[in-house]
Every structure is written in structure tokens, then in C-alpha cells.
Design a protein around this motif. Structure first.
Motif: not given
Length: 346
Positions: A305-310
Motif C-alpha cells: 500500500g505504499d504506492i497505489a499502482e504501476g
């Protein structure tokens, strides 16, 4: 034992230089050139468009080239350009940089002399199909001996359209050094013309023509007749060339697959965010609108959950960086994740 040029090709070590797209001699129905290369004056080194001599040198260094091959169209139609490139490569990389040239015309003694003086090692002739079997006593026989006299290694390179023992005879007579038979293929550039001539694709194959392997029945018994299959070109030559490139251009966080492609993660976040998360500087690079980073770190950060998407990106290590596949995160499948992990640990 295969020729030196072919040996380097098998290692993926030959840079392919497309010198000139025109060929005024004939309109071969089996010519594989696509519309973007046919009847153009542009020069390409592998996938790189050559705007100046330095582009040629940079591409050779990108793949750690062992040698080069010159093709077209017809390289002998632009002798000044062809000879300049040969000399340039020899001056830059030394005599061990093996160079061979494909040609569909004889050219004559003056051309053979100029090519030899420039540093060409080997010349591979492709006579017109309608002359196969009747080459003795013609300029095609003469040019083999002339090329030898001028210091070149002459050979034949032909598509596997049909078996032709005369080519083997030239080798046995000492005129030609070897014969290369390329598996007959259908391409985007020749597909319609090939169909009109009655040729069909081999079952369960993307490019090989049905019956092409039969050409070897009467020719391949000779130790200096070599058969280059389309599978070998893709699985060995092309893949090995990509691996050579990948080794030279990969960033610390890029993963190289068994196919020679590069895999990395891409996320639309600020680099400061990665610094806050403690990502080492060598594991990412900041672009104008996104960051590229180690794919497995990106996957972990999205899972936590540290980055939303990629997304996970797989691309060729070529100068144009063609993307093979994009896999969105967090929607990445377990199968894809495991496949990339396997490539990473291979």
C-alpha cells in the motif's frame, strides 16, 4: 565447421547494416524486404537509423559486435558508401572485426578490388533464380575467381527454393568457399507474391515455407553446405544479439530474461516518495513524468500500500526500446509474476 561470418552470427555478434534499399537488377518474388526498407536510400544498423558515421560505431558498441554484415537492396549500387562503412569499421575495431557482404550482382573486378582494399573479408553472391543450374561459363563463375584474386573469400548465399547441385560443384572446384542455404521463408514483405507463386507456410510455423527442408536432401551432404533455419535465426542469432545488447545497456535494477529482453517497474510517483520509503538510488531512475525501478520492489510496495499502482514493463534492449509487454499492477497475475521471477533467477 561453419564459416567465420556464420560463427559470429550464431553468437549474435554480427551487426546487420542495411546499406541501400534499391535493387535494379530484378524484382524477386521472394524478396523479404518490407515496404519501409524497399526502394529507400536510408541506412540502418540493426534497428538504428544511421544519420552519421558515429551512429554506426555506437550501435556496434551497443551490442559488442564481433563483426558486421552489409545487405540491402544492393550494396554494390552505392560503392562509395559501402566501402566507407567497411573502412570505418575496420579502422575503429581492427582487422578481427569480420565483415561480409550480400550481393545479387557480380560487380566486376574493379568493385572486388575496391571492396578488398576497404577491408571486406567475405562476399556472398546470390545469382538470379532463372540462372540456377546454368552458371558455369558465365560472369557468375568468373567473379568467384576474380574475388579470390583480389583477396576476398567468395561464397554463395541462396534461399532454399529448390536443390541445385551446381552450387556444390562450384565448391568442389575450389571456386566458391561454401554455400549458405537459408530456409525459404514467407514474410510480410513477400507473402502475397509467394502465394501467387504457389508457396504455402509450413504447418504450425510462422514463416518457413513448406518443403524448404527438402532442399538439403541433395546438397547438405557436402561439409561446406550450411543450412540456416528460421528457428535458428530467431532462437540463436536474434536472441543472442539481444542478450549481448542487454548485457551492455541494462541498468542496475533491470532484469534480463532468457530471451534477452529487459524487465523493470514503472510508477507515476515522485522520486521523493521513493526516497521516503528508503529505496536506494541505484534501484530507480527518475523520468519526466514517472520513475523506472526494480520491478520486484515496485510489486512489494504496491502490495504493502505504499504506492497505489504501476506496471511491469518488458522491452527489447535495442535503440528503439520496443516494448514487448506491459503488465498492470496490482492486477498482475500470479503466473506472470512467477514467470518474471524465474527469468530473474535464471
Amino acid at each position: 565447421m561453419i564459416s567465420e561470418g556464420c560463427e559470429q552470427c550464431a553468437k549474435g555478434g554480427k551487426m546487420v547494416i542495411f546499406v541501400y534499399g534499391y535493387c535494379d537488377q530484378r524484382d524477386c518474388f521472394y524478396c523479404p524486404l518490407g515496404e519501409n526498407r524497399k526502394n529507400v536510400t536510408d541506412v540502418y544498423a540493426n534497428e538504428r537509423k544511421v544519420e552519421d558515421d558515429q551512429d554506426l560505431i555506437e550501435e556496434a558498441k551497443r551490442m559488442d559486435a564481433l563483426g558486421s554484415s552489409l545487405t540491402g537492396g544492393e550494396p554494390q549500387e552505392v560503392m562509395d558508401r559501402t566501402c566507407r562503412y567497411i573502412s570505418l569499421l575496420k579502422d575503429e575495431f581492427g582487422e578481427d572485426h569480420h565483415i561480409h557482404l550480400y550481393t545479387g550482382i557480380t560487380g566486376g573486378r574493379e568493385n572486388m578490388r575496391r571492396l578488398a582494399e576497404a577491408g571486406l573479408d567475405e562476399i556472398r553472391f546470390h545469382p538470379p533464380l532463372d540462372m540456377w543450374g546454368d552458371l558455369h561459363g558465365t560472369e557468375w563463375e568468373d567473379i568467384l575467381y576474380i574475388a579470390r584474386e583480389e583477396g576476398l573469400t567468395p561464397a554463395f548465399e541462396i534461399p532454399g527454393i529448390r536443390p541445385e547441385d551446381e552450387f556444390v560443384t562450384f565448391v568442389e572446384e575450389g571456386a566458391a568457399e561454401f554455400v549458405n542455404v537459408n530456409e525459404f521463408e514467407m514474410s510480410q514483405g513477400n507473402y502475397r507474391r509467394m502465394q501467387q507463386q504457389g508457396f504455402d507456410l509450413k504447418e504450425d510455423h510462422m514463416s518457413a515455407v513448406e518443403g524448404s527442408h527438402d532442399v538439403l536432401d541433395s546438397m547438405a551432404k557436402h561439409p561446406k553446405v550450411y543450412f540456416c533455419t528460421s528457428v535458428f535465426k530467431d532462437a540463436a542469432q536474434h536472441r543472442n544479439r539481444l542478450k549481448r545488447m542487454a548485457k551492455n545497456v541494462r541498468r542496475p535494477f533491470d532484469e534480463t530474461t532468457d530471451d534477452g529482453t529487459l524487465v523493470y517497474g514503472k510508477a507515476w510517483v515522485e522520486a521523493d516518495r521513493l526516497d521516503e520509503l528508503g529505496v536506494p538510488a541505484e534501484y530507480y531512475v527518475e523520468k519526466s513524468e514517472h520513475v523506472e525501478m526494480a520491478w520486484w520492489l515496485l510489486e512489494e510496495m504496491i502490495e504493502e500500500g505504499d504506492i497505489a499502482e504501476g506496471e511491469i514493463v518488458e522491452q527489447y534492449p535495442t535503440v528503439d526500446g520496443t516494448v514487448v509487454e506491459r503488465t498492470p499492477l496490482p492486477e498482475v497475475s500470479a503466473e506472470r509474476s512467477e514467470a518474471v521471477r524465474s527469468d530473474r533467477t535464471a
